[in-house]
Design an enzyme around this catalytic site. Sequence first.
Site, mmCIF file in Angstrom:
data_model
loop_
_atom_site.group_PDB
_atom_site.id
_atom_site.type_symbol
_atom_site.label_atom_id
_atom_site.label_comp_id
_atom_site.label_asym_id
_atom_site.label_seq_id
_atom_site.Cartn_x
_atom_site.Cartn_y
_atom_site.Cartn_z
ATOM 1 N N THR A 1 72.978 107.158 65.598
ATOM 2 C CA THR A 1 72.235 107.345 64.356
ATOM 3 C C THR A 1 73.191 107.561 63.189
ATOM 4 O OG1 THR A 1 70.353 108.487 63.355
ATOM 5 C CG2 THR A 1 71.833 109.854 64.659
ATOM 6 N N LYS B 1 75.815 103.846 62.753
ATOM 7 C CA LYS B 1 75.172 102.631 63.287
ATOM 8 C C LYS B 1 75.996 101.365 63.043
ATOM 9 C CE LYS B 1 70.326 104.077 63.087
ATOM 10 N NZ LYS B 1 68.975 103.722 62.630
ATOM 11 N N TYR C 1 60.216 109.922 58.538
ATOM 12 C CA TYR C 1 59.169 110.464 59.410
ATOM 13 C C TYR C 1 58.890 111.953 59.207
ATOM 14 C CZ TYR C 1 63.260 111.508 62.354
ATOM 15 O OH TYR C 1 64.470 111.924 62.812
ATOM 16 N N ASP D 1 65.277 99.241 66.222
ATOM 17 C CA ASP D 1 64.499 99.725 65.069
ATOM 18 C C ASP D 1 63.441 98.717 64.608
ATOM 19 O OD1 ASP D 1 65.632 102.243 64.787
ATOM 20 O OD2 ASP D 1 67.179 101.580 63.396
ATOM 21 N N GLY E 1 64.659 98.599 49.818
ATOM 22 C CA GLY E 1 65.828 98.997 50.601
ATOM 23 C C GLY E 1 66.499 97.782 51.211
ATOM 24 N N ALA E 2 67.810 97.903 51.423
ATOM 25 C CA ALA E 2 68.561 96.815 52.072
ATOM 26 C C ALA E 2 69.616 97.416 52.999
ATOM 27 C CB ALA E 2 69.189 95.914 51.020
ATOM 28 N N GLY E 3 69.404 98.658 53.420
ATOM 29 C CA GLY E 3 70.313 99.301 54.365
ATOM 30 C C GLY E 3 69.999 98.872 55.790
ATOM 31 N N GLY E 4 70.531 99.613 56.750
ATOM 32 C CA GLY E 4 70.387 99.237 58.156
ATOM 33 C C GLY E 4 68.929 99.130 58.595
ATOM 34 N N SER F 1 64.790 112.892 68.959
ATOM 35 C CA SER F 1 64.972 112.037 70.135
ATOM 36 C C SER F 1 65.204 112.819 71.435
ATOM 37 C CB SER F 1 66.112 111.047 69.893
ATOM 38 O OG SER F 1 65.734 110.147 68.886
HETATM 39 P P1 NAP Z 1 71.273 103.216 54.921
HETATM 40 O O1 NAP Z 1 71.793 102.078 55.706
HETATM 41 O O2 NAP Z 1 72.200 104.267 54.417
HETATM 42 O O3 NAP Z 1 70.453 102.608 53.680
HETATM 43 C C1 NAP Z 1 69.927 103.448 52.677
HETATM 44 C C2 NAP Z 1 69.029 102.639 51.738
HETATM 45 O O4 NAP Z 1 68.414 103.557 50.817
HETATM 46 C C3 NAP Z 1 69.787 101.625 50.887
HETATM 47 O O5 NAP Z 1 68.943 100.540 50.595
HETATM 48 C C4 NAP Z 1 70.078 102.451 49.630
HETATM 49 O O6 NAP Z 1 70.288 101.658 48.485
HETATM 50 C C5 NAP Z 1 68.780 103.200 49.475
HETATM 51 N N1 NAP Z 1 68.916 104.419 48.689
HETATM 52 C C6 NAP Z 1 69.547 105.561 49.046
HETATM 53 N N2 NAP Z 1 69.446 106.482 48.075
HETATM 54 C C7 NAP Z 1 68.736 105.890 47.055
HETATM 55 C C8 NAP Z 1 68.290 106.334 45.765
HETATM 56 N N3 NAP Z 1 68.553 107.578 45.338
HETATM 57 N N4 NAP Z 1 67.578 105.491 45.021
HETATM 58 C C9 NAP Z 1 67.290 104.236 45.461
HETATM 59 N N5 NAP Z 1 67.692 103.752 46.667
HETATM 60 C C10 NAP Z 1 68.402 104.575 47.454
HETATM 61 O O7 NAP Z 1 70.179 104.044 55.766
HETATM 62 P P2 NAP Z 1 69.187 103.455 56.885
HETATM 63 O O8 NAP Z 1 69.785 103.599 58.226
HETATM 64 O O9 NAP Z 1 68.696 102.139 56.439
HETATM 65 O O10 NAP Z 1 67.993 104.531 56.815
HETATM 66 C C11 NAP Z 1 67.112 104.560 55.725
HETATM 67 C C12 NAP Z 1 66.023 105.615 55.967
HETATM 68 O O11 NAP Z 1 65.216 105.196 57.050
HETATM 69 C C13 NAP Z 1 66.559 107.003 56.361
HETATM 70 O O12 NAP Z 1 65.776 107.974 55.698
HETATM 71 C C14 NAP Z 1 66.327 107.068 57.847
HETATM 72 O O13 NAP Z 1 66.096 108.386 58.295
HETATM 73 C C15 NAP Z 1 65.063 106.243 57.982
HETATM 74 N N6 NAP Z 1 64.948 105.633 59.314
HETATM 75 C C16 NAP Z 1 63.821 105.886 60.009
HETATM 76 C C17 NAP Z 1 63.671 105.324 61.259
HETATM 77 C C18 NAP Z 1 62.437 105.618 62.055
HETATM 78 O O14 NAP Z 1 62.448 105.395 63.273
HETATM 79 N N7 NAP Z 1 61.366 106.056 61.443
HETATM 80 C C19 NAP Z 1 64.662 104.498 61.809
HETATM 81 C C20 NAP Z 1 65.807 104.234 61.042
HETATM 82 C C21 NAP Z 1 65.941 104.819 59.783
HETATM 83 P P3 NAP Z 1 71.782 101.185 48.082
HETATM 84 O O15 NAP Z 1 72.044 99.956 48.895
HETATM 85 O O16 NAP Z 1 71.684 100.955 46.641
HETATM 86 O O17 NAP Z 1 72.705 102.335 48.446
#
Ligand code: NAP
Length: 304
Positions: free
Chosen positions: A88, A92, A251, A128, A153-156, A43
Site C-alpha cells: 500500500t 505500490k 473508505y 484494485d 484523479g490520475a494516480g495509482g 486489511s
Molecule cells: P496517488 O497515486 O498518490 O494519487 C493521488 C491522486 O490524488 C492524484 O491524482 C493527485 O493529483 C490527487 N490529489 C492529491 N491531493 C490533491 C489535492 N489536494 N487536490 C487535487 N488532487 C489531489 O494515490 P492512490 O494510490 O491513487 O490513492 C488515491 C486515494 O484512493 C487514496 O485516498 C487511497 O486511500 C484511496 N484508495 C482506496 C482504495 C480502496 O480500496 N477503497 C484502493 C486504493 C486507493 P496529482 O497527480 O496532481 O498529484
Amino acid sequence: MTERRTSRGLAFIVPEINGGQVKITGTTKLLGILGDPVSHSLSPLMHNRACEELGLDICYVPLNVKADQLAMAIDGLRAMRFLGANITIPHKVSALALMDRLADSARNVGAVNTVVNKNGLLTGHNTDGAGFIRSLEDATSIDYAATSVVLLGAGGAARSIAFALAEKKVSRIVIINRTQERAVELKRLLEHDFSSLEIVVKGTDDEYGDDISAGKLVINATSTGLEADLKSAPVWVDRLTKDHVVCDIIYRAQEKNPLLVAARAKGATTLGGLGMLLHQGVIAFHLWTGIEPPVDVMRNSIES
Ligand code: NAP
C-alpha cells in the site's frame, strides 16, 4: 500474549491482532501488508477473519516499511516464505521493479498492490481495478456501453479504475487531474490498449460541468481529504441528478463524505470505498490461497 493447547500444538493468542482471534502455531503461514503508515489498515482484520472462518493456519500482519528499506523487506517475503502480501501507500509503484514477474493487471497500471510468492518467485498483481468493478456491480446494474465516466484523479487508484472500466467498454472517459501531465500520461497508456475508447483530459480549473451532466458515472479517485473544496465545489453538486452513480473511493467516514452527502441529496446512487477495499482483498485472498474467501464475513469485519 497468552498460550493455549490446540489440535495443532501450542498456540499463541495475540490480543493485538483481530481481538485475539488469531492463533499462531509452529506451522502458521504468513501474509502481510507493507506500507508506511500501515496502522490504519483494515486489511489485517478482514483477512484474519477470513482465515479464521475457513480454519486456515494463516496469519496476516501489518508491516511498517520505510521507502529506503522496501527492497530488503520484499526480499524478506522470500526469505521468510510469506505466502504473499499486499502493498500500500507509498510503495505500490516502487514495488513494481522488485517483482520477478508481473501480471497484466500490475504492468498496465504501473503499480502492484498484491504479491504472490510461489517458491521464492514473486509475482506482482493489481487487484484494485477489479475490486472497484465488483463493488460497482454490487451496488448498481450498470450498462457499461451506455456509460460515460468522469474520473477525478490520475494516480495509482485512478489508473487501475480507468483500465478496468476501459476493459468493460464504457463509451467515454473524462480524466480530470490537478497535474494535467499525469492525466495525459494515463490517456496515452489507455489509448495504447483501447484505441477505440474516447478519452478526454481536463485540468481541475477547466470547465467540466457539461461532462458531469453527460457522464452518468462520476468517480473521485484522488487522495484529497474529506473536507477538500474540490468535492464540495458547486460544479459537482449542481450537475448531479438521480440518474448519476457517484463514487468516492476513500473508505473512511463514508457517511460524512461531502461529495457523497451532496450526491445523495440529489437522489444519486452513491458508493464509498469500502466495497472496493473488500473486493480487492477478496481477489488477493484467492490469488494467495486458491480459495474463495467468505465475502460476507470479510465485509462485516470492515463495516463494523
Ligand atoms: P496517488 O497515486 O498518490 O494519487 C493521488 C491522486 O490524488 C492524484 O491524482 C493527485 O493529483 C490527487 N490529489 C492529491 N491531493 C490533491 C489535492 N489536494 N487536490 C487535487 N488532487 C489531489 O494515490 P492512490 O494510490 O491513487 O490513492 C488515491 C486515494 O484512493 C487514496 O485516498 C487511497 O486511500 C484511496 N484508495 C482506496 C482504495 C480502496 O480500496 N477503497 C484502493 C486504493 C486507493 P496529482 O497527480 O496532481 O498529484
